[in-house]
Design a protein around this motif. Structure first.
Motif, PDB file in Angstrom:
ATOM      1  N   LEU A   1       0.828  -1.199   0.000  1.00 44.03           N
ATOM      2  CA  LEU A   1       0.000   0.000   0.000  1.00 44.03           C
ATOM      3  C   LEU A   1       0.868   1.256   0.000  1.00 44.03           C
ATOM      4  CD1 LEU A   1      -2.851   1.210   0.131  1.00 44.03           C
ATOM      5  CD2 LEU A   1      -2.664   1.115   2.620  1.00 44.03           C
ATOM      6  N   ALA A   2       1.891   1.279   0.831  1.00 40.18           N
ATOM      7  CA  ALA A   2       2.794   2.439   0.885  1.00 40.18           C
ATOM      8  C   ALA A   2       3.517   2.617  -0.444  1.00 40.18           C
ATOM      9  CB  ALA A   2       3.797   2.264   2.023  1.00 40.18           C
ATOM     10  N   ALA A   3       3.984   1.520  -1.023  1.00 37.38           N
ATOM     11  CA  ALA A   3       4.670   1.597  -2.317  1.00 37.38           C
ATOM     12  C   ALA A   3       3.704   2.086  -3.394  1.00 37.38           C
ATOM     13  CB  ALA A   3       5.255   0.238  -2.689  1.00 37.38           C
ATOM     14  N   GLY A   4       2.479   1.598  -3.370  1.00 37.40           N
ATOM     15  CA  GLY A   4       1.483   2.044  -4.345  1.00 37.40           C
ATOM     16  C   GLY A   4       1.226   3.531  -4.251  1.00 37.40           C
ATOM     17  N   LEU A   5       1.109   4.046  -3.044  1.00 34.08           N
ATOM     18  CA  LEU A   5       0.913   5.481  -2.860  1.00 34.08           C
ATOM     19  C   LEU A   5       2.118   6.281  -3.341  1.00 34.08           C
ATOM     20  CD1 LEU A   5      -0.823   5.433   0.631  1.00 34.08           C
ATOM     21  CD2 LEU A   5      -1.881   5.972  -1.579  1.00 34.08           C
TER      22      LEU A   5
ATOM     23  N   LEU B   1       4.594   9.683  -7.628  1.00 33.34           N
ATOM     24  CA  LEU B   1       5.587   9.886  -8.691  1.00 33.34           C
ATOM     25  C   LEU B   1       4.917  10.004 -10.052  1.00 33.34           C
ATOM     26  CD1 LEU B   1       8.368   7.418  -7.478  1.00 33.34           C
ATOM     27  CD2 LEU B   1       8.440   9.923  -7.456  1.00 33.34           C
ATOM     28  N   GLY B   2       3.871   9.218 -10.265  1.00 33.21           N
ATOM     29  CA  GLY B   2       3.118   9.322 -11.521  1.00 33.21           C
ATOM     30  C   GLY B   2       2.449  10.677 -11.665  1.00 33.21           C
ATOM     31  N   ALA B   3       1.941  11.214 -10.561  1.00 31.99           N
ATOM     32  CA  ALA B   3       1.323  12.541 -10.593  1.00 31.99           C
ATOM     33  C   ALA B   3       2.349  13.608 -10.944  1.00 31.99           C
ATOM     34  CB  ALA B   3       0.674  12.849  -9.249  1.00 31.99           C
ATOM     35  N   ILE B   4       3.544  13.482 -10.403  1.00 28.80           N
ATOM     36  CA  ILE B   4       4.618  14.415 -10.772  1.00 28.80           C
ATOM     37  C   ILE B   4       4.910  14.291 -12.263  1.00 28.80           C
ATOM     38  CG2 ILE B   4       7.080  14.906 -10.489  1.00 28.80           C
ATOM     39  CD1 ILE B   4       6.725  14.041  -7.521  1.00 28.80           C
ATOM     40  N   GLY B   5       4.954  13.050 -12.747  1.00 28.54           N
ATOM     41  CA  GLY B   5       5.226  12.822 -14.163  1.00 28.54           C
ATOM     42  C   GLY B   5       4.162  13.385 -15.087  1.00 28.54           C
ATOM     43  N   ALA B   6       2.940  13.538 -14.595  1.00 24.56           N
ATOM     44  CA  ALA B   6       1.880  14.119 -15.416  1.00 24.56           C
ATOM     45  C   ALA B   6       2.157  15.589 -15.732  1.00 24.56           C
ATOM     46  CB  ALA B   6       0.536  13.970 -14.713  1.00 24.56           C
ATOM     47  N   PHE B   7       2.972  16.240 -14.904  1.00 18.84           N
ATOM     48  CA  PHE B   7       3.246  17.658 -15.092  1.00 18.84           C
ATOM     49  C   PHE B   7       4.657  17.957 -15.596  1.00 18.84           C
ATOM     50  CE2 PHE B   7      -0.131  17.412 -11.925  1.00 18.84           C
ATOM     51  CZ  PHE B   7      -1.084  18.197 -12.545  1.00 18.84           C
ATOM     52  N   LEU B   8       5.585  17.020 -15.436  1.00 14.64           N
ATOM     53  CA  LEU B   8       6.939  17.229 -15.910  1.00 14.64           C
ATOM     54  C   LEU B   8       7.149  16.454 -17.211  1.00 14.64           C
ATOM     55  CD1 LEU B   8       9.018  16.922 -12.618  1.00 14.64           C
ATOM     56  CD2 LEU B   8       8.351  18.992 -13.823  1.00 14.64           C
TER      57      LEU B   8
ATOM     58  N   SER C   1      -2.767  -4.957  -2.265  1.00 11.73           N
ATOM     59  CA  SER C   1      -3.061  -4.280  -1.006  1.00 11.73           C
ATOM     60  C   SER C   1      -4.447  -3.644  -0.957  1.00 11.73           C
ATOM     61  CB  SER C   1      -2.011  -3.198  -0.730  1.00 11.73           C
ATOM     62  OG  SER C   1      -2.060  -2.195  -1.727  1.00 11.73           O
ATOM     63  N   ASN C   2      -4.898  -3.049  -2.054  1.00 15.62           N
ATOM     64  CA  ASN C   2      -6.170  -2.343  -2.050  1.00 15.62           C
ATOM     65  C   ASN C   2      -6.802  -2.431  -3.446  1.00 15.62           C
ATOM     66  OD1 ASN C   2      -8.278  -0.495  -1.915  1.00 15.62           O
ATOM     67  ND2 ASN C   2      -7.182   0.813  -0.485  1.00 15.62           N
ATOM     68  N   PRO C   3      -7.525  -3.518  -3.741  1.00 14.16           N
ATOM     69  CA  PRO C   3      -8.112  -3.705  -5.071  1.00 14.16           C
ATOM     70  C   PRO C   3      -9.037  -2.567  -5.522  1.00 14.16           C
ATOM     71  CG  PRO C   3      -8.205  -5.739  -3.828  1.00 14.16           C
ATOM     72  CD  PRO C   3      -7.752  -4.670  -2.875  1.00 14.16           C
ATOM     73  N   ALA C   4      -9.657  -1.871  -4.592  1.00 12.45           N
ATOM     74  CA  ALA C   4     -10.522  -0.752  -4.973  1.00 12.45           C
ATOM     75  C   ALA C   4      -9.707   0.368  -5.609  1.00 12.45           C
ATOM     76  CB  ALA C   4     -11.279  -0.234  -3.753  1.00 12.45           C
ATOM     77  N   TRP C   5      -8.531   0.646  -5.065  1.00 15.30           N
ATOM     78  CA  TRP C   5      -7.671   1.683  -5.652  1.00 15.30           C
ATOM     79  C   TRP C   5      -7.088   1.216  -6.979  1.00 15.30           C
ATOM     80  CZ3 TRP C   5      -4.552   3.967  -0.960  1.00 15.30           C
ATOM     81  CH2 TRP C   5      -5.433   4.654  -0.128  1.00 15.30           C
ATOM     82  N   GLU C   6      -6.774  -0.064  -7.075  1.00 19.08           N
ATOM     83  CA  GLU C   6      -6.320  -0.617  -8.353  1.00 19.08           C
ATOM     84  C   GLU C   6      -7.389  -0.361  -9.421  1.00 19.08           C
ATOM     85  OE1 GLU C   6      -5.370  -4.972 -10.336  1.00 19.08           O
ATOM     86  OE2 GLU C   6      -6.607  -4.834  -8.539  1.00 19.08           O
TER      87      GLU C   6
END
Length: 115
Positions: A6-10, A15-22, A41-46
């Motif tokens: 879960l922590a790694a996914g977050l 990092l993906g959000a940063i990549g959306a802007f850079l 860890s969290n299938p709903a977030w997947e």
């Protein structure tokens, strides 16, 4: 172990959000890693990432067919080429050769994926 995923996914979503802007920082590879972690860890977030209107189709294409759309290929290789040019003008040699190596290695791999 579930909390670690879960922590790694977050982290990868961030990092993906940063990549959306850079322009030289990738988005989809980090979201692929986030989906991998959230599946454990969290299938709903997947599912939430898979249902996203912009990023979801690209992630599903990769998951199902190991495919990258032509538009994504052009954008990825273009961003790496832009990074090499920026490196040339800002850092010069020998750093530009690192950018060119990344462009050649990663760009070749990207271009050879299914569409």
């Amino acid at each position: 172990m579930r909390r670690l995923y879960l922590a790694a996914g977050l982290l990868f979503v961030g990092l993906g959000a940063i990549g959306a802007f850079l322009p030289i920082f990738p988005t989809v590879p980090f979201l692929l890693l986030a989906v991998f972690c959230f599946a454990r860890s969290n299938p709903a977030w997947e599912q939430r990432i898979l249902d996203h209107p912009t990023w979801g189709p690209q992630i599903r294409d990769w998951r199902e067919r190991r495919a990258i759309s032509r538009r994504a290929k052009v954008l990825a290789v273009g961003a790496m080429a832009t990074g090499a040019v920026v490196t040339w003008f800002t850092l010069g040699e020998p750093w530009v050769w690192v950018s060119i190596a990344v462009l050649l290695i990663c760009g070749s791999w990207i271009v050879t994926r299914n569409e």
